[in-house]
Enzyme design. Sequence first.
Site, PDB file in Angstrom:
ATOM      1  N   ASP A 107     137.943  47.761  76.237  1.00  0.00           N
ATOM      2  CA  ASP A 107     137.694  46.348  76.519  1.00  0.00           C
ATOM      3  C   ASP A 107     138.331  45.540  75.384  1.00  0.00           C
ATOM      4  OD1 ASP A 107     136.440  44.233  77.968  1.00  0.00           O
ATOM      5  OD2 ASP A 107     134.730  44.292  76.634  1.00  0.00           O
ATOM      6  N   ARG A 169     125.747  54.907  87.071  1.00  0.00           N
ATOM      7  CA  ARG A 169     126.647  55.893  86.454  1.00  0.00           C
ATOM      8  C   ARG A 169     127.053  56.963  87.457  1.00  0.00           C
ATOM      9  NH1 ARG A 169     126.634  55.076  80.831  1.00  0.00           N
ATOM     10  NH2 ARG A 169     124.661  54.440  79.919  1.00  0.00           N
TER      11      ARG A 169
HETATM   12  P1  5GP Z   1     135.261  47.711  73.286  1.00  0.00           P
HETATM   13  O1  5GP Z   1     134.915  48.094  71.887  1.00  0.00           O
HETATM   14  O2  5GP Z   1     136.609  48.178  73.741  1.00  0.00           O
HETATM   15  O3  5GP Z   1     135.100  46.216  73.484  1.00  0.00           O
HETATM   16  O4  5GP Z   1     134.112  48.304  74.167  1.00  0.00           O
HETATM   17  C1  5GP Z   1     134.228  49.413  74.936  1.00  0.00           C
HETATM   18  C2  5GP Z   1     132.870  49.747  75.512  1.00  0.00           C
HETATM   19  O5  5GP Z   1     132.268  48.600  76.152  1.00  0.00           O
HETATM   20  C3  5GP Z   1     133.022  50.768  76.602  1.00  0.00           C
HETATM   21  O6  5GP Z   1     132.985  52.075  76.087  1.00  0.00           O
HETATM   22  C4  5GP Z   1     131.850  50.441  77.522  1.00  0.00           C
HETATM   23  O7  5GP Z   1     130.692  51.092  77.062  1.00  0.00           O
HETATM   24  C5  5GP Z   1     131.661  48.951  77.367  1.00  0.00           C
HETATM   25  N1  5GP Z   1     132.316  48.218  78.476  1.00  0.00           N
HETATM   26  C6  5GP Z   1     133.398  47.425  78.403  1.00  0.00           C
HETATM   27  N2  5GP Z   1     133.733  46.921  79.607  1.00  0.00           N
HETATM   28  C7  5GP Z   1     132.836  47.419  80.483  1.00  0.00           C
HETATM   29  C8  5GP Z   1     132.663  47.291  81.904  1.00  0.00           C
HETATM   30  O8  5GP Z   1     133.383  46.606  82.634  1.00  0.00           O
HETATM   31  N3  5GP Z   1     131.619  47.980  82.453  1.00  0.00           N
HETATM   32  C9  5GP Z   1     130.767  48.751  81.713  1.00  0.00           C
HETATM   33  N4  5GP Z   1     129.798  49.370  82.361  1.00  0.00           N
HETATM   34  N5  5GP Z   1     130.915  48.896  80.374  1.00  0.00           N
HETATM   35  C10 5GP Z   1     131.933  48.254  79.769  1.00  0.00           C
END
Ligand code: 5GP
Length: 187
Positions: A107, A169
């Site tokens: 993300d 999930r």
């Molecule tokens: P980042 O550090 O890249 O912002 O966060 C990644 C984490 O955020 C992922 O491993 C996941 O747990 C959560 N996350 C980000 N986008 C989504 C999404 O669209 N759906 C879900 N369920 N989790 C997300």
Amino acid sequence: MQIADVQDDIDRVLLTKEQIEKKIAEVAAQVDRDYADKNVLLLAVLKGAVNTLVAFSSQLHINAEIDFMSLSSYGDGAVSSGKVTIRQDMSVDVRGRHVLIVEDIVDSGLTLSWLMALLRERGAASVEAFALLNKPSRNKVHVEVKYPGYEIPDEFVVGFGLDYDERYRNLDSIAALKPKVYEGDHS
Ligand code: 5GP
């Protein structure tokens, strides 16, 4: 009694089970070639990456060790702050190991970039990543994902390991939820 079905809460499927499996098989074939002469250690981040790890590792022909880590990033909830803490550490010493991180989704990219830096600091021989999903429009930092899966729009998705409030999930596809699911949720 009517049987509850998670499918009833789905608004739209973004990626079908077949599309997910096809991509995972392609990445596994590439990893088989790239790690043919190496001992790879697959590291999955709990809990979201579990489904991807199982599907991916069972498509691999090379010998692959498996380990897990549980991380939490504190922010305002929706956005990762980049301040990651380890909830549960891995059980293997990564010194000299070829680590391939298996992630569900990138993300902001902050969690993955933090984890890659940590493993390098701990002395891994190499650190690469496979992320099944990426939301390019949300990336805050550039992370070198050697094995990218699918790019998706800026939308909250569930399924194939990804949850909303610990639910969904077990969906076998990647999907967006109906707005009614979030109604009344002001967290
Ligand atoms: P980042 O550090 O890249 O912002 O966060 C990644 C984490 O955020 C992922 O491993 C996941 O747990 C959560 N996350 C980000 N986008 C989504 C999404 O669209 N759906 C879900 N369920 N989790 C997300």
